[in-house]
Design an enzyme around this catalytic site. Structure first.
Site, mmCIF file in Angstrom:
data_model
loop_
_atom_site.group_PDB
_atom_site.id
_atom_site.type_symbol
_atom_site.label_atom_id
_atom_site.label_comp_id
_atom_site.label_asym_id
_atom_site.label_seq_id
_atom_site.Cartn_x
_atom_site.Cartn_y
_atom_site.Cartn_z
ATOM 1 N N ASP A 1 36.414 123.966 102.108
ATOM 2 C CA ASP A 1 37.931 123.537 102.207
ATOM 3 C C ASP A 1 38.907 124.600 102.210
ATOM 4 O O ASP A 1 39.052 125.277 101.384
ATOM 5 C CB ASP A 1 37.962 122.587 100.894
ATOM 6 N N GLN B 1 38.355 127.594 99.483
ATOM 7 C CA GLN B 1 37.010 127.189 98.773
ATOM 8 C C GLN B 1 36.167 128.563 99.083
ATOM 9 O O GLN B 1 35.972 128.650 100.233
ATOM 10 C CB GLN B 1 36.282 126.125 98.702
ATOM 11 N N SER C 1 38.836 122.531 94.930
ATOM 12 C CA SER C 1 40.058 122.309 95.644
ATOM 13 C C SER C 1 41.265 121.619 95.048
ATOM 14 O O SER C 1 41.439 121.239 94.253
ATOM 15 C CB SER C 1 39.656 121.049 96.817
ATOM 16 N N ARG D 1 38.980 114.874 91.216
ATOM 17 C CA ARG D 1 39.307 116.434 91.876
ATOM 18 C C ARG D 1 40.089 116.157 92.935
ATOM 19 O O ARG D 1 40.616 114.983 93.670
ATOM 20 C CB ARG D 1 37.965 116.901 92.111
ATOM 21 N N GLU E 1 37.192 112.321 98.642
ATOM 22 C CA GLU E 1 37.394 113.707 98.226
ATOM 23 C C GLU E 1 38.811 114.147 99.032
ATOM 24 O O GLU E 1 38.904 113.417 100.012
ATOM 25 C CB GLU E 1 36.286 114.616 98.728
ATOM 26 N N TRP F 1 28.775 118.842 105.343
ATOM 27 C CA TRP F 1 28.157 119.334 104.461
ATOM 28 C C TRP F 1 26.540 119.162 104.567
ATOM 29 O O TRP F 1 25.739 119.529 103.941
ATOM 30 C CB TRP F 1 28.452 118.416 103.190
HETATM 31 C C1 FRU Z 1 35.085 119.008 99.305
HETATM 32 C C2 FRU Z 1 34.614 119.308 98.091
HETATM 33 C C3 FRU Z 1 35.787 118.990 97.167
HETATM 34 C C4 FRU Z 1 35.478 120.039 96.082
HETATM 35 C C5 FRU Z 1 35.084 121.114 96.850
HETATM 36 C C6 FRU Z 1 34.424 122.179 96.025
HETATM 37 O O1 FRU Z 1 34.210 119.764 100.476
HETATM 38 O O2 FRU Z 1 33.470 118.858 97.783
HETATM 39 O O3 FRU Z 1 35.816 117.774 96.733
HETATM 40 O O4 FRU Z 1 36.718 120.287 95.271
HETATM 41 O O5 FRU Z 1 34.639 120.822 97.734
HETATM 42 O O6 FRU Z 1 33.981 123.337 96.655
#
Ligand code: FRU
Length: 514
Positions: free
Chosen positions: A22, A39, A81, A145, A198, A298
């Protein structure tokens, strides 16, 4: 990082090496520098060990990789994130002598809990100090989160939207100072649920003044009255096409409560490779809002091909400008259109690789082989004078490797039958890899615009990614692929168009931004 490998996009941001997902913390600083965090696993080419990587840019195309901005503290911790803001008025007290203090708010992920933490930067976003009183929000949940913070001027308050991932709920929290947070409201069980919510974004979005699909880059098209918001919510897994996808809800916001205009689900992108998008903080409110997303899914992000030169996985989408349009038949559509690549990146800008003003019936504009070293190009197909009834015909494009025969392709049908225009993309011509979820065809549909009788297709092809935009961004599609040969051959053609329909085509070679 070596950016010369055959799979490495030349206009899209990718990390120097290793795995990225992300976009995080994106903001525009007072000097005109865009900051992108992301990330990042600096220890491998699959997800894990989340840090915040960092890059900066003046134009959102040429990026400078910066040192990692935020590190996990202990083994097993992940800096997940989140977002960043500029605390101009020093509401936090961290910045007594400056107006460019940056506060990042992120999720600390541990084996047992997800809490929200903050870190502050005295040097404009390059290095961060974690706040000694962390966490700033802790509710005893391990599925809580991705805080996205913005400033709500009418109440002089910070607002964070945070995902209660497996409760299908976005929480709205407010704070006077970025340190003390109060829960204000919940937005819950809306749209496609998937298995988790998310990466929420709450964004004040300019509205086009009229109902047609006017040029979203022209500020004179913005309504001066009324303020609309969008709440964007990403879901993973469980998207209708598999894996991850992002949706948005247009609505109003009063400082504590978000009220959607209706109960409809609207997708940010019609293909499969646009996830966890984020909107920059500090883009002037009356301007198109700029977003960047992670161009992957993903379902296969951690297994897509990479090579010895590449040794990286994932890249971002192009920067997109976004406005809301109240189109005649689709109320409150988020238009998403790429920020045009800087003209300095166009190869011989006055001489397009391919240009034709009058493709007619059954014209195949055959094989133009590009010698542009980057392998990157933009293309547009403008179809005009489309009759409203009994419409026939198609316009198609193919990008082919003259070496391996691999190709990606797509096009529009004008003969949808109800005045609609289906748009399709296909990556089946590229040797895939062994992952059943790497599905290969995507399509969407818009109504023909009765005001203009035109269809406009714009796209950017960049090594491992094709992004297409219908009309002024009424639909956007992001499709990644991993070809062994560079797709150097351009084929654009039309078939069976009604007499009188006009088609013009342009292909522009693009250089490398790296
Ligand atoms: C979304 C996610 C977020 C999390 C991050 C972890 O792609 O799953 O919810 O914060 O990636 O890398």
């Amino acid at each position: 990082g070596d950016y010369s490998g055959a799979l490495r996009p030349q206009l899209h941001y990718s990390p120097p090496i290793d795995f990225m997902n992300d976009p995080n913390g994106m903001f525009l600083d007072a000097n005109g520098t865009y900051h992108l965090y992301y990330q990042y696993n600096p220890l491998g080419i699959v997800a894990g060990n989340q840090h915040w990587g960092h890059a900066t840019s003046q134009d959102l195309y040429h990026w400078v990789n910066q040192p990692i901005a935020i590190y996990p503290g202990a083994a097993g911790e992940g800096i997940f994130s989140g977002s960043a803001v500029i605390d101009v008025n020093n509401t936090s007290g961290f910045f007594p002598n400056q107006t460019n203090g940056v506060v990042a708010m992120y999720t600390l992920n541990t084996a047992t809990e997800e809490t929200q933490e903050i870190a502050y930067s005295l040097d404009g976003g390059y290095t961060f100090t974690k706040y000694a009183g962390n966490p700033v929000i802790s509710i005893g949940s391990n599925e809580f989160r991705d805080p996205k913070v913005s400033w709500y001027a009418p109440t002089q308050s910070w607002v964070a939207v945070i995902s209660y991932a497996q409760d299908f709920t976005i929480g709205f929290w407010t704070s006077p100072n970025l340190v003390n947070w109060t829960h204000a409201s919940n937005f819950t069980h809306a749209g496609i649920l998937g298995l988790q919510y998310e990466c929420p974004n709450l964004v004040s979005m300019p509205m086009l003044a009229n109902s047609s699909l006017a040029d979203p880059l022209d500020p004179s098209n913005f309504a001066s009255t009324g303020e609309m918001y969008i709440l964007q919510v990403s879901i993973n897994p469980g998207a209708p096409q598999g894996g991850s996808i992002s949706q948005y809800f247009p609505g109003t916001f009063n400082g504590t409560v978000f009220t959607p205009v209706d109960t409809a689900t609207r997708f940010t992108d019609f293909a499969k490779d646009n996830y966890a998008g984020q909107f920059f903080y500090n883009i002037p409110q009356s301007s198109p809002q700029i977003s960047i997303a992670w161009a992957s899914n993903w379902e296969y992000a951690q297994t897509v091909p990479t090579g010895p030169l590449e040794d990286f996985r994932s890249f971002m989408t192009l920067p997109r400008t976004n406005v809301l349009a109240n189109t005649t038949r689709n109320p409150y559509t988020l238009l998403a259109y790429p920020l045009p690549p800087p003209t300095s990146l166009e190869i011989t800008p006055s001489t397009p690789l391919l240009s034709s003003n009058n493709l007619t019936n059954n014209t195949l504009l055959a094989s133009y082989t590009s010698t542009v070293p980057s392998g990157a190009l933009s293309f547009s197909i403008n179809i005009t004078n489309i009759p409203q009834v009994n419409t026939t015909g198609t316009a198609n494009f193919t990008f082919l490797s003259s070496v391996t025969g691999e190709y990606v392709r797509g096009g529009v049908f004008l003969a949808g039958g109800n005045g609609d225009t289906p748009l399709w993309l296909d990556r089946s011509g590229v040797r895939g890899f062994d992952n059943p979820f790497f599905t290969d065809k995507f399509s969407t549909d818009v109504w023909l615009n009765p005001d203009t009788s035109t269809v406009r297709l714009y796209g950017v092809l960049d090594r491992s990614v094709l992004e297409v935009f219908l009309n002024n961004g009424e639909k956007a599609g992001t499709m990644i692929f991993f070809a062994e040969g560079i797709l150097d051959t351009v084929i654009i053609g039309t078939n069976d168009l009604n007499p009188g329909i006009g088609v013009s085509v342009e292909v522009v070679g693009l250089g490398s931004a790296w």
